[in-house]
Design a protein around this motif. Structure first.
Motif, mmCIF file in Angstrom:
data_model
loop_
_atom_site.group_PDB
_atom_site.id
_atom_site.type_symbol
_atom_site.label_atom_id
_atom_site.label_comp_id
_atom_site.label_asym_id
_atom_site.label_seq_id
_atom_site.Cartn_x
_atom_site.Cartn_y
_atom_site.Cartn_z
ATOM 1 N N PHE A 196 -22.996 -4.184 -7.781
ATOM 2 C CA PHE A 196 -22.336 -2.905 -8.080
ATOM 3 C C PHE A 196 -21.024 -2.784 -7.300
ATOM 4 N N PHE A 197 -21.090 -3.124 -5.983
ATOM 5 C CA PHE A 197 -19.876 -3.019 -5.166
ATOM 6 C C PHE A 197 -18.837 -4.067 -5.575
ATOM 7 N N THR A 198 -19.286 -5.227 -6.000
ATOM 8 C CA THR A 198 -18.344 -6.256 -6.479
ATOM 9 C C THR A 198 -17.652 -5.766 -7.741
ATOM 10 N N ILE A 199 -18.454 -5.200 -8.666
ATOM 11 C CA ILE A 199 -17.861 -4.657 -9.900
ATOM 12 C C ILE A 199 -16.893 -3.517 -9.560
ATOM 13 N N SER A 200 -17.279 -2.648 -8.610
ATOM 14 C CA SER A 200 -16.412 -1.538 -8.193
ATOM 15 C C SER A 200 -15.121 -2.076 -7.574
ATOM 16 N N ALA A 201 -15.239 -3.086 -6.731
ATOM 17 C CA ALA A 201 -14.061 -3.681 -6.097
ATOM 18 C C ALA A 201 -13.149 -4.295 -7.145
ATOM 19 N N ASN A 202 -13.731 -5.000 -8.111
ATOM 20 C CA ASN A 202 -12.940 -5.608 -9.187
ATOM 21 C C ASN A 202 -12.230 -4.513 -10.005
ATOM 22 N N PHE A 203 -12.971 -3.430 -10.255
ATOM 23 C CA PHE A 203 -12.374 -2.323 -11.016
ATOM 24 C C PHE A 203 -11.183 -1.736 -10.253
ATOM 25 N N CYS A 204 -11.392 -1.519 -8.921
ATOM 26 C CA CYS A 204 -10.315 -0.959 -8.108
ATOM 27 C C CYS A 204 -9.131 -1.914 -8.007
ATOM 28 N N THR A 205 -9.435 -3.194 -7.885
ATOM 29 C CA THR A 205 -8.367 -4.197 -7.806
ATOM 30 C C THR A 205 -7.572 -4.218 -9.128
ATOM 31 N N THR A 206 -8.304 -4.212 -10.223
ATOM 32 C CA THR A 206 -7.641 -4.211 -11.544
ATOM 33 C C THR A 206 -6.831 -2.941 -11.723
ATOM 34 N N SER A 207 -7.390 -1.799 -11.332
ATOM 35 C CA SER A 207 -6.696 -0.504 -11.462
ATOM 36 C C SER A 207 -5.430 -0.495 -10.608
ATOM 37 N N ALA A 208 -5.538 -1.067 -9.411
ATOM 38 C CA ALA A 208 -4.374 -1.082 -8.511
ATOM 39 C C ALA A 208 -3.271 -1.979 -9.067
ATOM 40 N N SER A 209 -3.648 -3.105 -9.660
ATOM 41 C CA SER A 209 -2.624 -4.018 -10.176
ATOM 42 C C SER A 209 -2.005 -3.480 -11.451
ATOM 43 N N VAL A 210 -2.784 -2.693 -12.201
ATOM 44 C CA VAL A 210 -2.233 -2.092 -13.422
ATOM 45 C C VAL A 210 -1.384 -0.889 -13.040
ATOM 46 N N GLY A 211 -1.654 -0.315 -11.919
ATOM 47 C CA GLY A 211 -0.895 0.808 -11.439
ATOM 48 C C GLY A 211 -1.470 2.144 -11.820
ATOM 49 N N LEU A 212 -2.798 2.175 -11.955
ATOM 50 C CA LEU A 212 -3.394 3.463 -12.322
ATOM 51 C C LEU A 212 -3.509 4.336 -11.173
#
Length: 116
Positions: A100-116
């Motif tokens: 769950f935390f890995t998926i959350s981290a990936n989501f946050c990383t993806t969101s940060a790189s997309v600039g959300l």
């Protein structure tokens, strides 16, 4: 002659009874020795019976001791099996949490790189 023959007859009879008396005396000694042998044997078997009764009691106590020990170790085995199951379930929980935390981290990383 009659008295002489009678005297010889009674003398022979007296010898016969003397020999018979010796025979019965010897027989009495034999039976006395036999009685002593059986008395000693009876004491020996009584002592043996006490010994084996005591041994039986010792082995009964030992059997109870080892039965109790077996029960204790069975209870301990159940306790540790239950603990192992608890830690296995906990490990699964933490593994799922890690995902769950890995998926959350990936989501946050993806969101940060997309600039959300």
């Amino acid at each position: 002659h009659f008295y002489t023959i009678s005297a010889q007859f009674f003398t022979i009879s007296a010898h016969f009874y003397t020999i018979s008396a010796h025979f019965f005396t010897i027989s009495a000694h034999f039976y006395t020795i036999s009685a002593q042998f059986f008395t000693i044997s009876a004491h020996f078997y009584t002592i043996s019976a006490h010994f084996f009764t005591t041994r039986a009691q010792f082995f009964t106590i030992s059997a109870h001791f080892f039965t109790t020990r077996a029960q204790l170790f069975t209870i301990s085995a159940h306790f540790f099996t239950t603990r192992a199951q608890f830690f296995t379930i906990s490990a699964h929980f933490f593994t799922i949490s890690t995902h769950f935390f890995t998926i959350s981290a990936n989501f946050c990383t993806t969101s940060a790189s997309v600039g959300l």
